[in-house]
Motif scaffolding. Sequence first.
Motif, PDB file in Angstrom:
ATOM      1  N   PRO A   1       1.503   5.842   7.580  1.00 39.89           N
ATOM      2  CA  PRO A   1       1.203   4.537   8.172  1.00 39.89           C
ATOM      3  C   PRO A   1       0.198   4.586   9.323  1.00 39.89           C
ATOM      4  O   PRO A   1      -0.694   3.743   9.401  1.00 39.89           O
TER       5      PRO A   1
ATOM      6  N   ALA B   1       3.465  -0.683   5.230  1.00 43.14           N
ATOM      7  CA  ALA B   1       3.077  -0.761   3.814  1.00 43.14           C
ATOM      8  C   ALA B   1       3.069  -2.205   3.318  1.00 43.14           C
ATOM      9  O   ALA B   1       2.192  -2.585   2.534  1.00 43.14           O
TER      10      ALA B   1
ATOM     11  N   ASN C   1       7.489   2.673   8.380  1.00 45.15           N
ATOM     12  CA  ASN C   1       6.639   2.945   7.213  1.00 45.15           C
ATOM     13  C   ASN C   1       6.624   1.757   6.259  1.00 45.15           C
ATOM     14  O   ASN C   1       5.565   1.360   5.770  1.00 45.15           O
TER      15      ASN C   1
ATOM     16  N   TRP D   1      -3.276   5.270   7.972  1.00 49.54           N
ATOM     17  CA  TRP D   1      -3.771   4.095   7.240  1.00 49.54           C
ATOM     18  C   TRP D   1      -4.263   3.037   8.214  1.00 49.54           C
ATOM     19  O   TRP D   1      -5.326   2.444   8.013  1.00 49.54           O
TER      20      TRP D   1
ATOM     21  N   SER E   1       0.838  -1.197   0.000  1.00 53.67           N
ATOM     22  CA  SER E   1       0.000   0.000   0.000  1.00 53.67           C
ATOM     23  C   SER E   1       0.878   1.254   0.000  1.00 53.67           C
ATOM     24  O   SER E   1       1.654   1.474   0.933  1.00 53.67           O
ATOM     25  N   TRP E   2       0.744   2.053  -1.034  1.00 58.03           N
ATOM     26  CA  TRP E   2       1.521   3.291  -1.118  1.00 58.03           C
ATOM     27  C   TRP E   2       1.079   4.304  -0.073  1.00 58.03           C
ATOM     28  O   TRP E   2       1.898   5.036   0.470  1.00 58.03           O
TER      29      TRP E   2
ATOM     30  N   LEU F   1       2.670   3.531   3.109  1.00 58.24           N
ATOM     31  CA  LEU F   1       4.098   3.863   3.130  1.00 58.24           C
ATOM     32  C   LEU F   1       4.318   5.300   3.591  1.00 58.24           C
ATOM     33  O   LEU F   1       5.238   5.584   4.354  1.00 58.24           O
TER      34      LEU F   1
END
Length: 156
Positions: free
Chosen positions: A34, A82, A78, A37, A27-28, A31
């Motif tokens: 974090p 990701a 990070n 997300w 997952s960009w 990254l």
Amino acid sequence: MATFLVLIPPGAASGDEKARIIRDRFSWIALFLPVLWLLWHRAWLAAALAFAVQSLGSAVADHPLFGLAGLGICLATNLLVALEGPSMVVAGLTRRGWTVDAVITADDRATAEEIYYMQTPAGEAEPRESVLLPASETSPRRHAPMLGLVGFKEGR
């Protein structure tokens, strides 16, 4: 082709419309953001841990001698989120009683949903046997840690 994990809530039958389909991929967004997300995906404990490690990395980055190490800690956090973020979400759901019902390989989410709901009978009354993943604890074969590495119960 991507891999999708289909999880069903506790006590639900296979093919339930409340099933969650989670794509297991890099997952960009995770990254670069974090903690946000993880909060978005309701992985509260993992988000708190990532925040604590990044705070530690930021504090270490201010030190003139260990500044590069602090940046490395933040970057490693990070990158870990990701790469392993979807696995953290799945682990959190399984701790709350959700079960992995299917593992589907498809081009996109819509195709994965179509495959899942087409192969599942609509009126199935009882839940199916849970899917055994390669990293499952139910494997009868156990390996000892190799080369001094920590054993992860045959997982990644």
